[in-house]
Scaffold this motif. Structure first.
Motif: not given
Lengths: 112, 374
Positions: A1, A108, B97, B99, B144-149, B161
């Protein structure tokens, strides 16, 4: 990404560092810029040089100064390619501004 | 089940829809055809297949209108209907998470891992269902938008964490402790799950021990509407089985070398449920906790333990060093110490200040009673 690291700091923060610390910070910025995951890095001139433009009713209004009058100002942008947010946050934490009182906003990037 | 669907589909909403659909099909079919030999695997496979169908339908539609949807890679995998990997741990770390906004972490954890309905979570946090729905979708969208794994963090990220996960579970527990017992039980359920999934982490066992021991005393904390202090609690109302369970978790944490803040708090809670409380040791543990947290509230508790150990004068001096003027328990503790030292006028003034800060009825009743007794 792909992520954008928006680097904010207070004007004068970098100048307030000792020569040695400032050299170190510049060296770290260089290391970041050379990182293969960094696809573009841009440093901005100080906020005093900013000019804001808006178009209202067909007229272009130009004002002196940045859009938002905040203590921290946008000082640079770094575009990175990372596997996920965790990797992006780790890279962001390596931006020297983040540890000398500034802040790095991670966003992002929309890809089409 | 939800965890493995989230992993497979990479999307909370799709996973929830698919799970619901699978349950609906099961409710229709199982009464006629009988329950399959592995119902869990059946449900996951059915849910996956339904989700794939749906994605394919959406994609066909999208192609027709020349819109490009991002292709979910997971669709290429063949669903495996024999083994379902337990992915609840990945799910916990995703939900908690840092974030995500804390309130979003809490809501998502209760929804995805606790299986609570949105309406139930809304009720527990005294917000409207609409607000809770928005809170959940904000969190899901950000993932979804920020790519949190969807992953257990790498070793170098794990300590921070894990702290975040423990904090979310403890926050859920504390919401329950203020009278909403259902959330307390839910937090313990999550704590048990975490301790079982991370058996080598002392703080996970420590948190479980802490919550379980506190929870065991919940029926004794109130008498009708009135708050009952530890000393005055009717011990026959304590759930001794639960206290034992908590102590067993504490022993596991200590055996793993745990000395972190949840382990220390659990050790304190455990000591306080003994027939004769070893107050000097409690004071010492609070000292250790104060070092770990730097919290003046912990210092306040250390002072209470000092007083219980027989030194109310020393306790009052320790309390007077603290800067906690806006804190109810600072004033009620001072009042209690002044009362024990025979300084009734000063005690009355301190109770009065505490009363000004009290927000709940049981607290107000308790403080009023104390003033009347002087």
């Amino acid at each position: 990404m792909r992520y954008a690291l928006l680097i904010y700091n207070e004007p004068g923060q970098v100048e307030a560092l000792s020569d040695a610390d400032r050299e170190e910070a510049y060296a770290e910025y260089q290391v970041l810029a050379d990182d293969a995951r960094c696809v573009g890095a841009t440093q901005l001139h100080p906020a005093e040089t900013a000019t804001s433009v808006r178009v209202v009713g067909g007229r272009t209004l130009v004002t002196d100064g940045p859009f938002a009058d905040t203590k921290e100002v946008l000082g640079g942008i770094c575009m990175i390619e990372a596997a996920d947010l965790d990797e992006a946050l780790e890279i962001a934490a390596r931006v020297p501004a983040a540890r000398v009182g500034g802040v790095v906003e991670v966003r992002p990037v929309v890809q089409r | 089940m939800l965890a493995s669907l989230v992993r497979f589909l990479g999307d909370f909403d799709r996973a929830e829809d698919a799970a619901q659909e699978a349950f609906a099909i099961a409710a229709r079919r199982w009464p006629e055809s009988g329950v399959p030999t592995n119902p869990g695997a059946w449900l996951v496979t059915t849910a996956r297949n339904r989700a794939i169908d749906r994605i394919r339908r959406e994609r066909t539609l999208a192609e027709k209108i020349h819109l490009l949807l991002p292709e979910p890679d997971a669709v290429m995998e063949e669903p495996d209907d024999t083994v379902i990997k337990d992915e609840r741990l990945e799910l916990i770390f995703t939900c908690c998470h840092p974030a995500l906004a804390l309130e979003g972490q809490v809501a998502l954890t209760l929804r995805a891992l606790g299986g609570l309905e949105t309406a139930e979570i809304a009720r527990a946090f005294l917000v409207s269902e609409e607000t809770m729905k928005r809170r959940l979708s904000r969190a899901k969208n950000k993932i979804k938008a920020t790519g949190i794994p969807f992953a257990v963090p790498a070793a170098h990220r794990l300590p921070d964490r894990l702290d975040a996960v423990l904090a979310v579970i403890y926050l859920i527990y504390n919401e329950g402790y203020r009278g909403r017992v259902d959330l307390g039980a839910e937090a313990i359920h999550l704590g048990r799950m975490l301790a079982a999934l991370m058996p080598g982490e002392p703080e996970a066992h420590g948190l479980l021990a802490l919550m379980t021991i506190h929870h065991a005393r919940r029926r004794a904390r109130f008498s009708g509407e009135d708050l009952v202090l530890l000393d005055d609690q009717d011990r026959s109302l304590w759930d001794m089985g639960q206290i034992e369970e908590g102590r067993a978790a504490l022993d596991r944490a200590l055996a793993l070398g745990g000395r972190g803040s949840y382990v220390v708090q659990a050790a304190i809670a455990s000591l306080q449920t003994r027939e004769r409380v070893d107050w000097p040791q409690v004071a010492e543990l609070y000292g250790r906790l104060a070092e770990l947290t730097g919290s003046p509230v912990v210092e306040l508790n250390r002072a209470v333990a000092l007083a219980q150990a027989g030194d109310p004068g020393g306790a009052l001096r320790a309390v007077d060093r603290l800067d906690l003027d806006g804190y109810l328990y600072f004033h009620s503790t001072r009042a209690e110490l002044l009362r024990r030292l025979g300084r009734d006028d000063a005690a009355r003034a301190a109770y009065g200040r505490a009363l000004e800060l009290a927000t709940t009825t049981p607290e107000r009743r308790f403080l009023t009673r104390r003033i009347e007794e002087l």
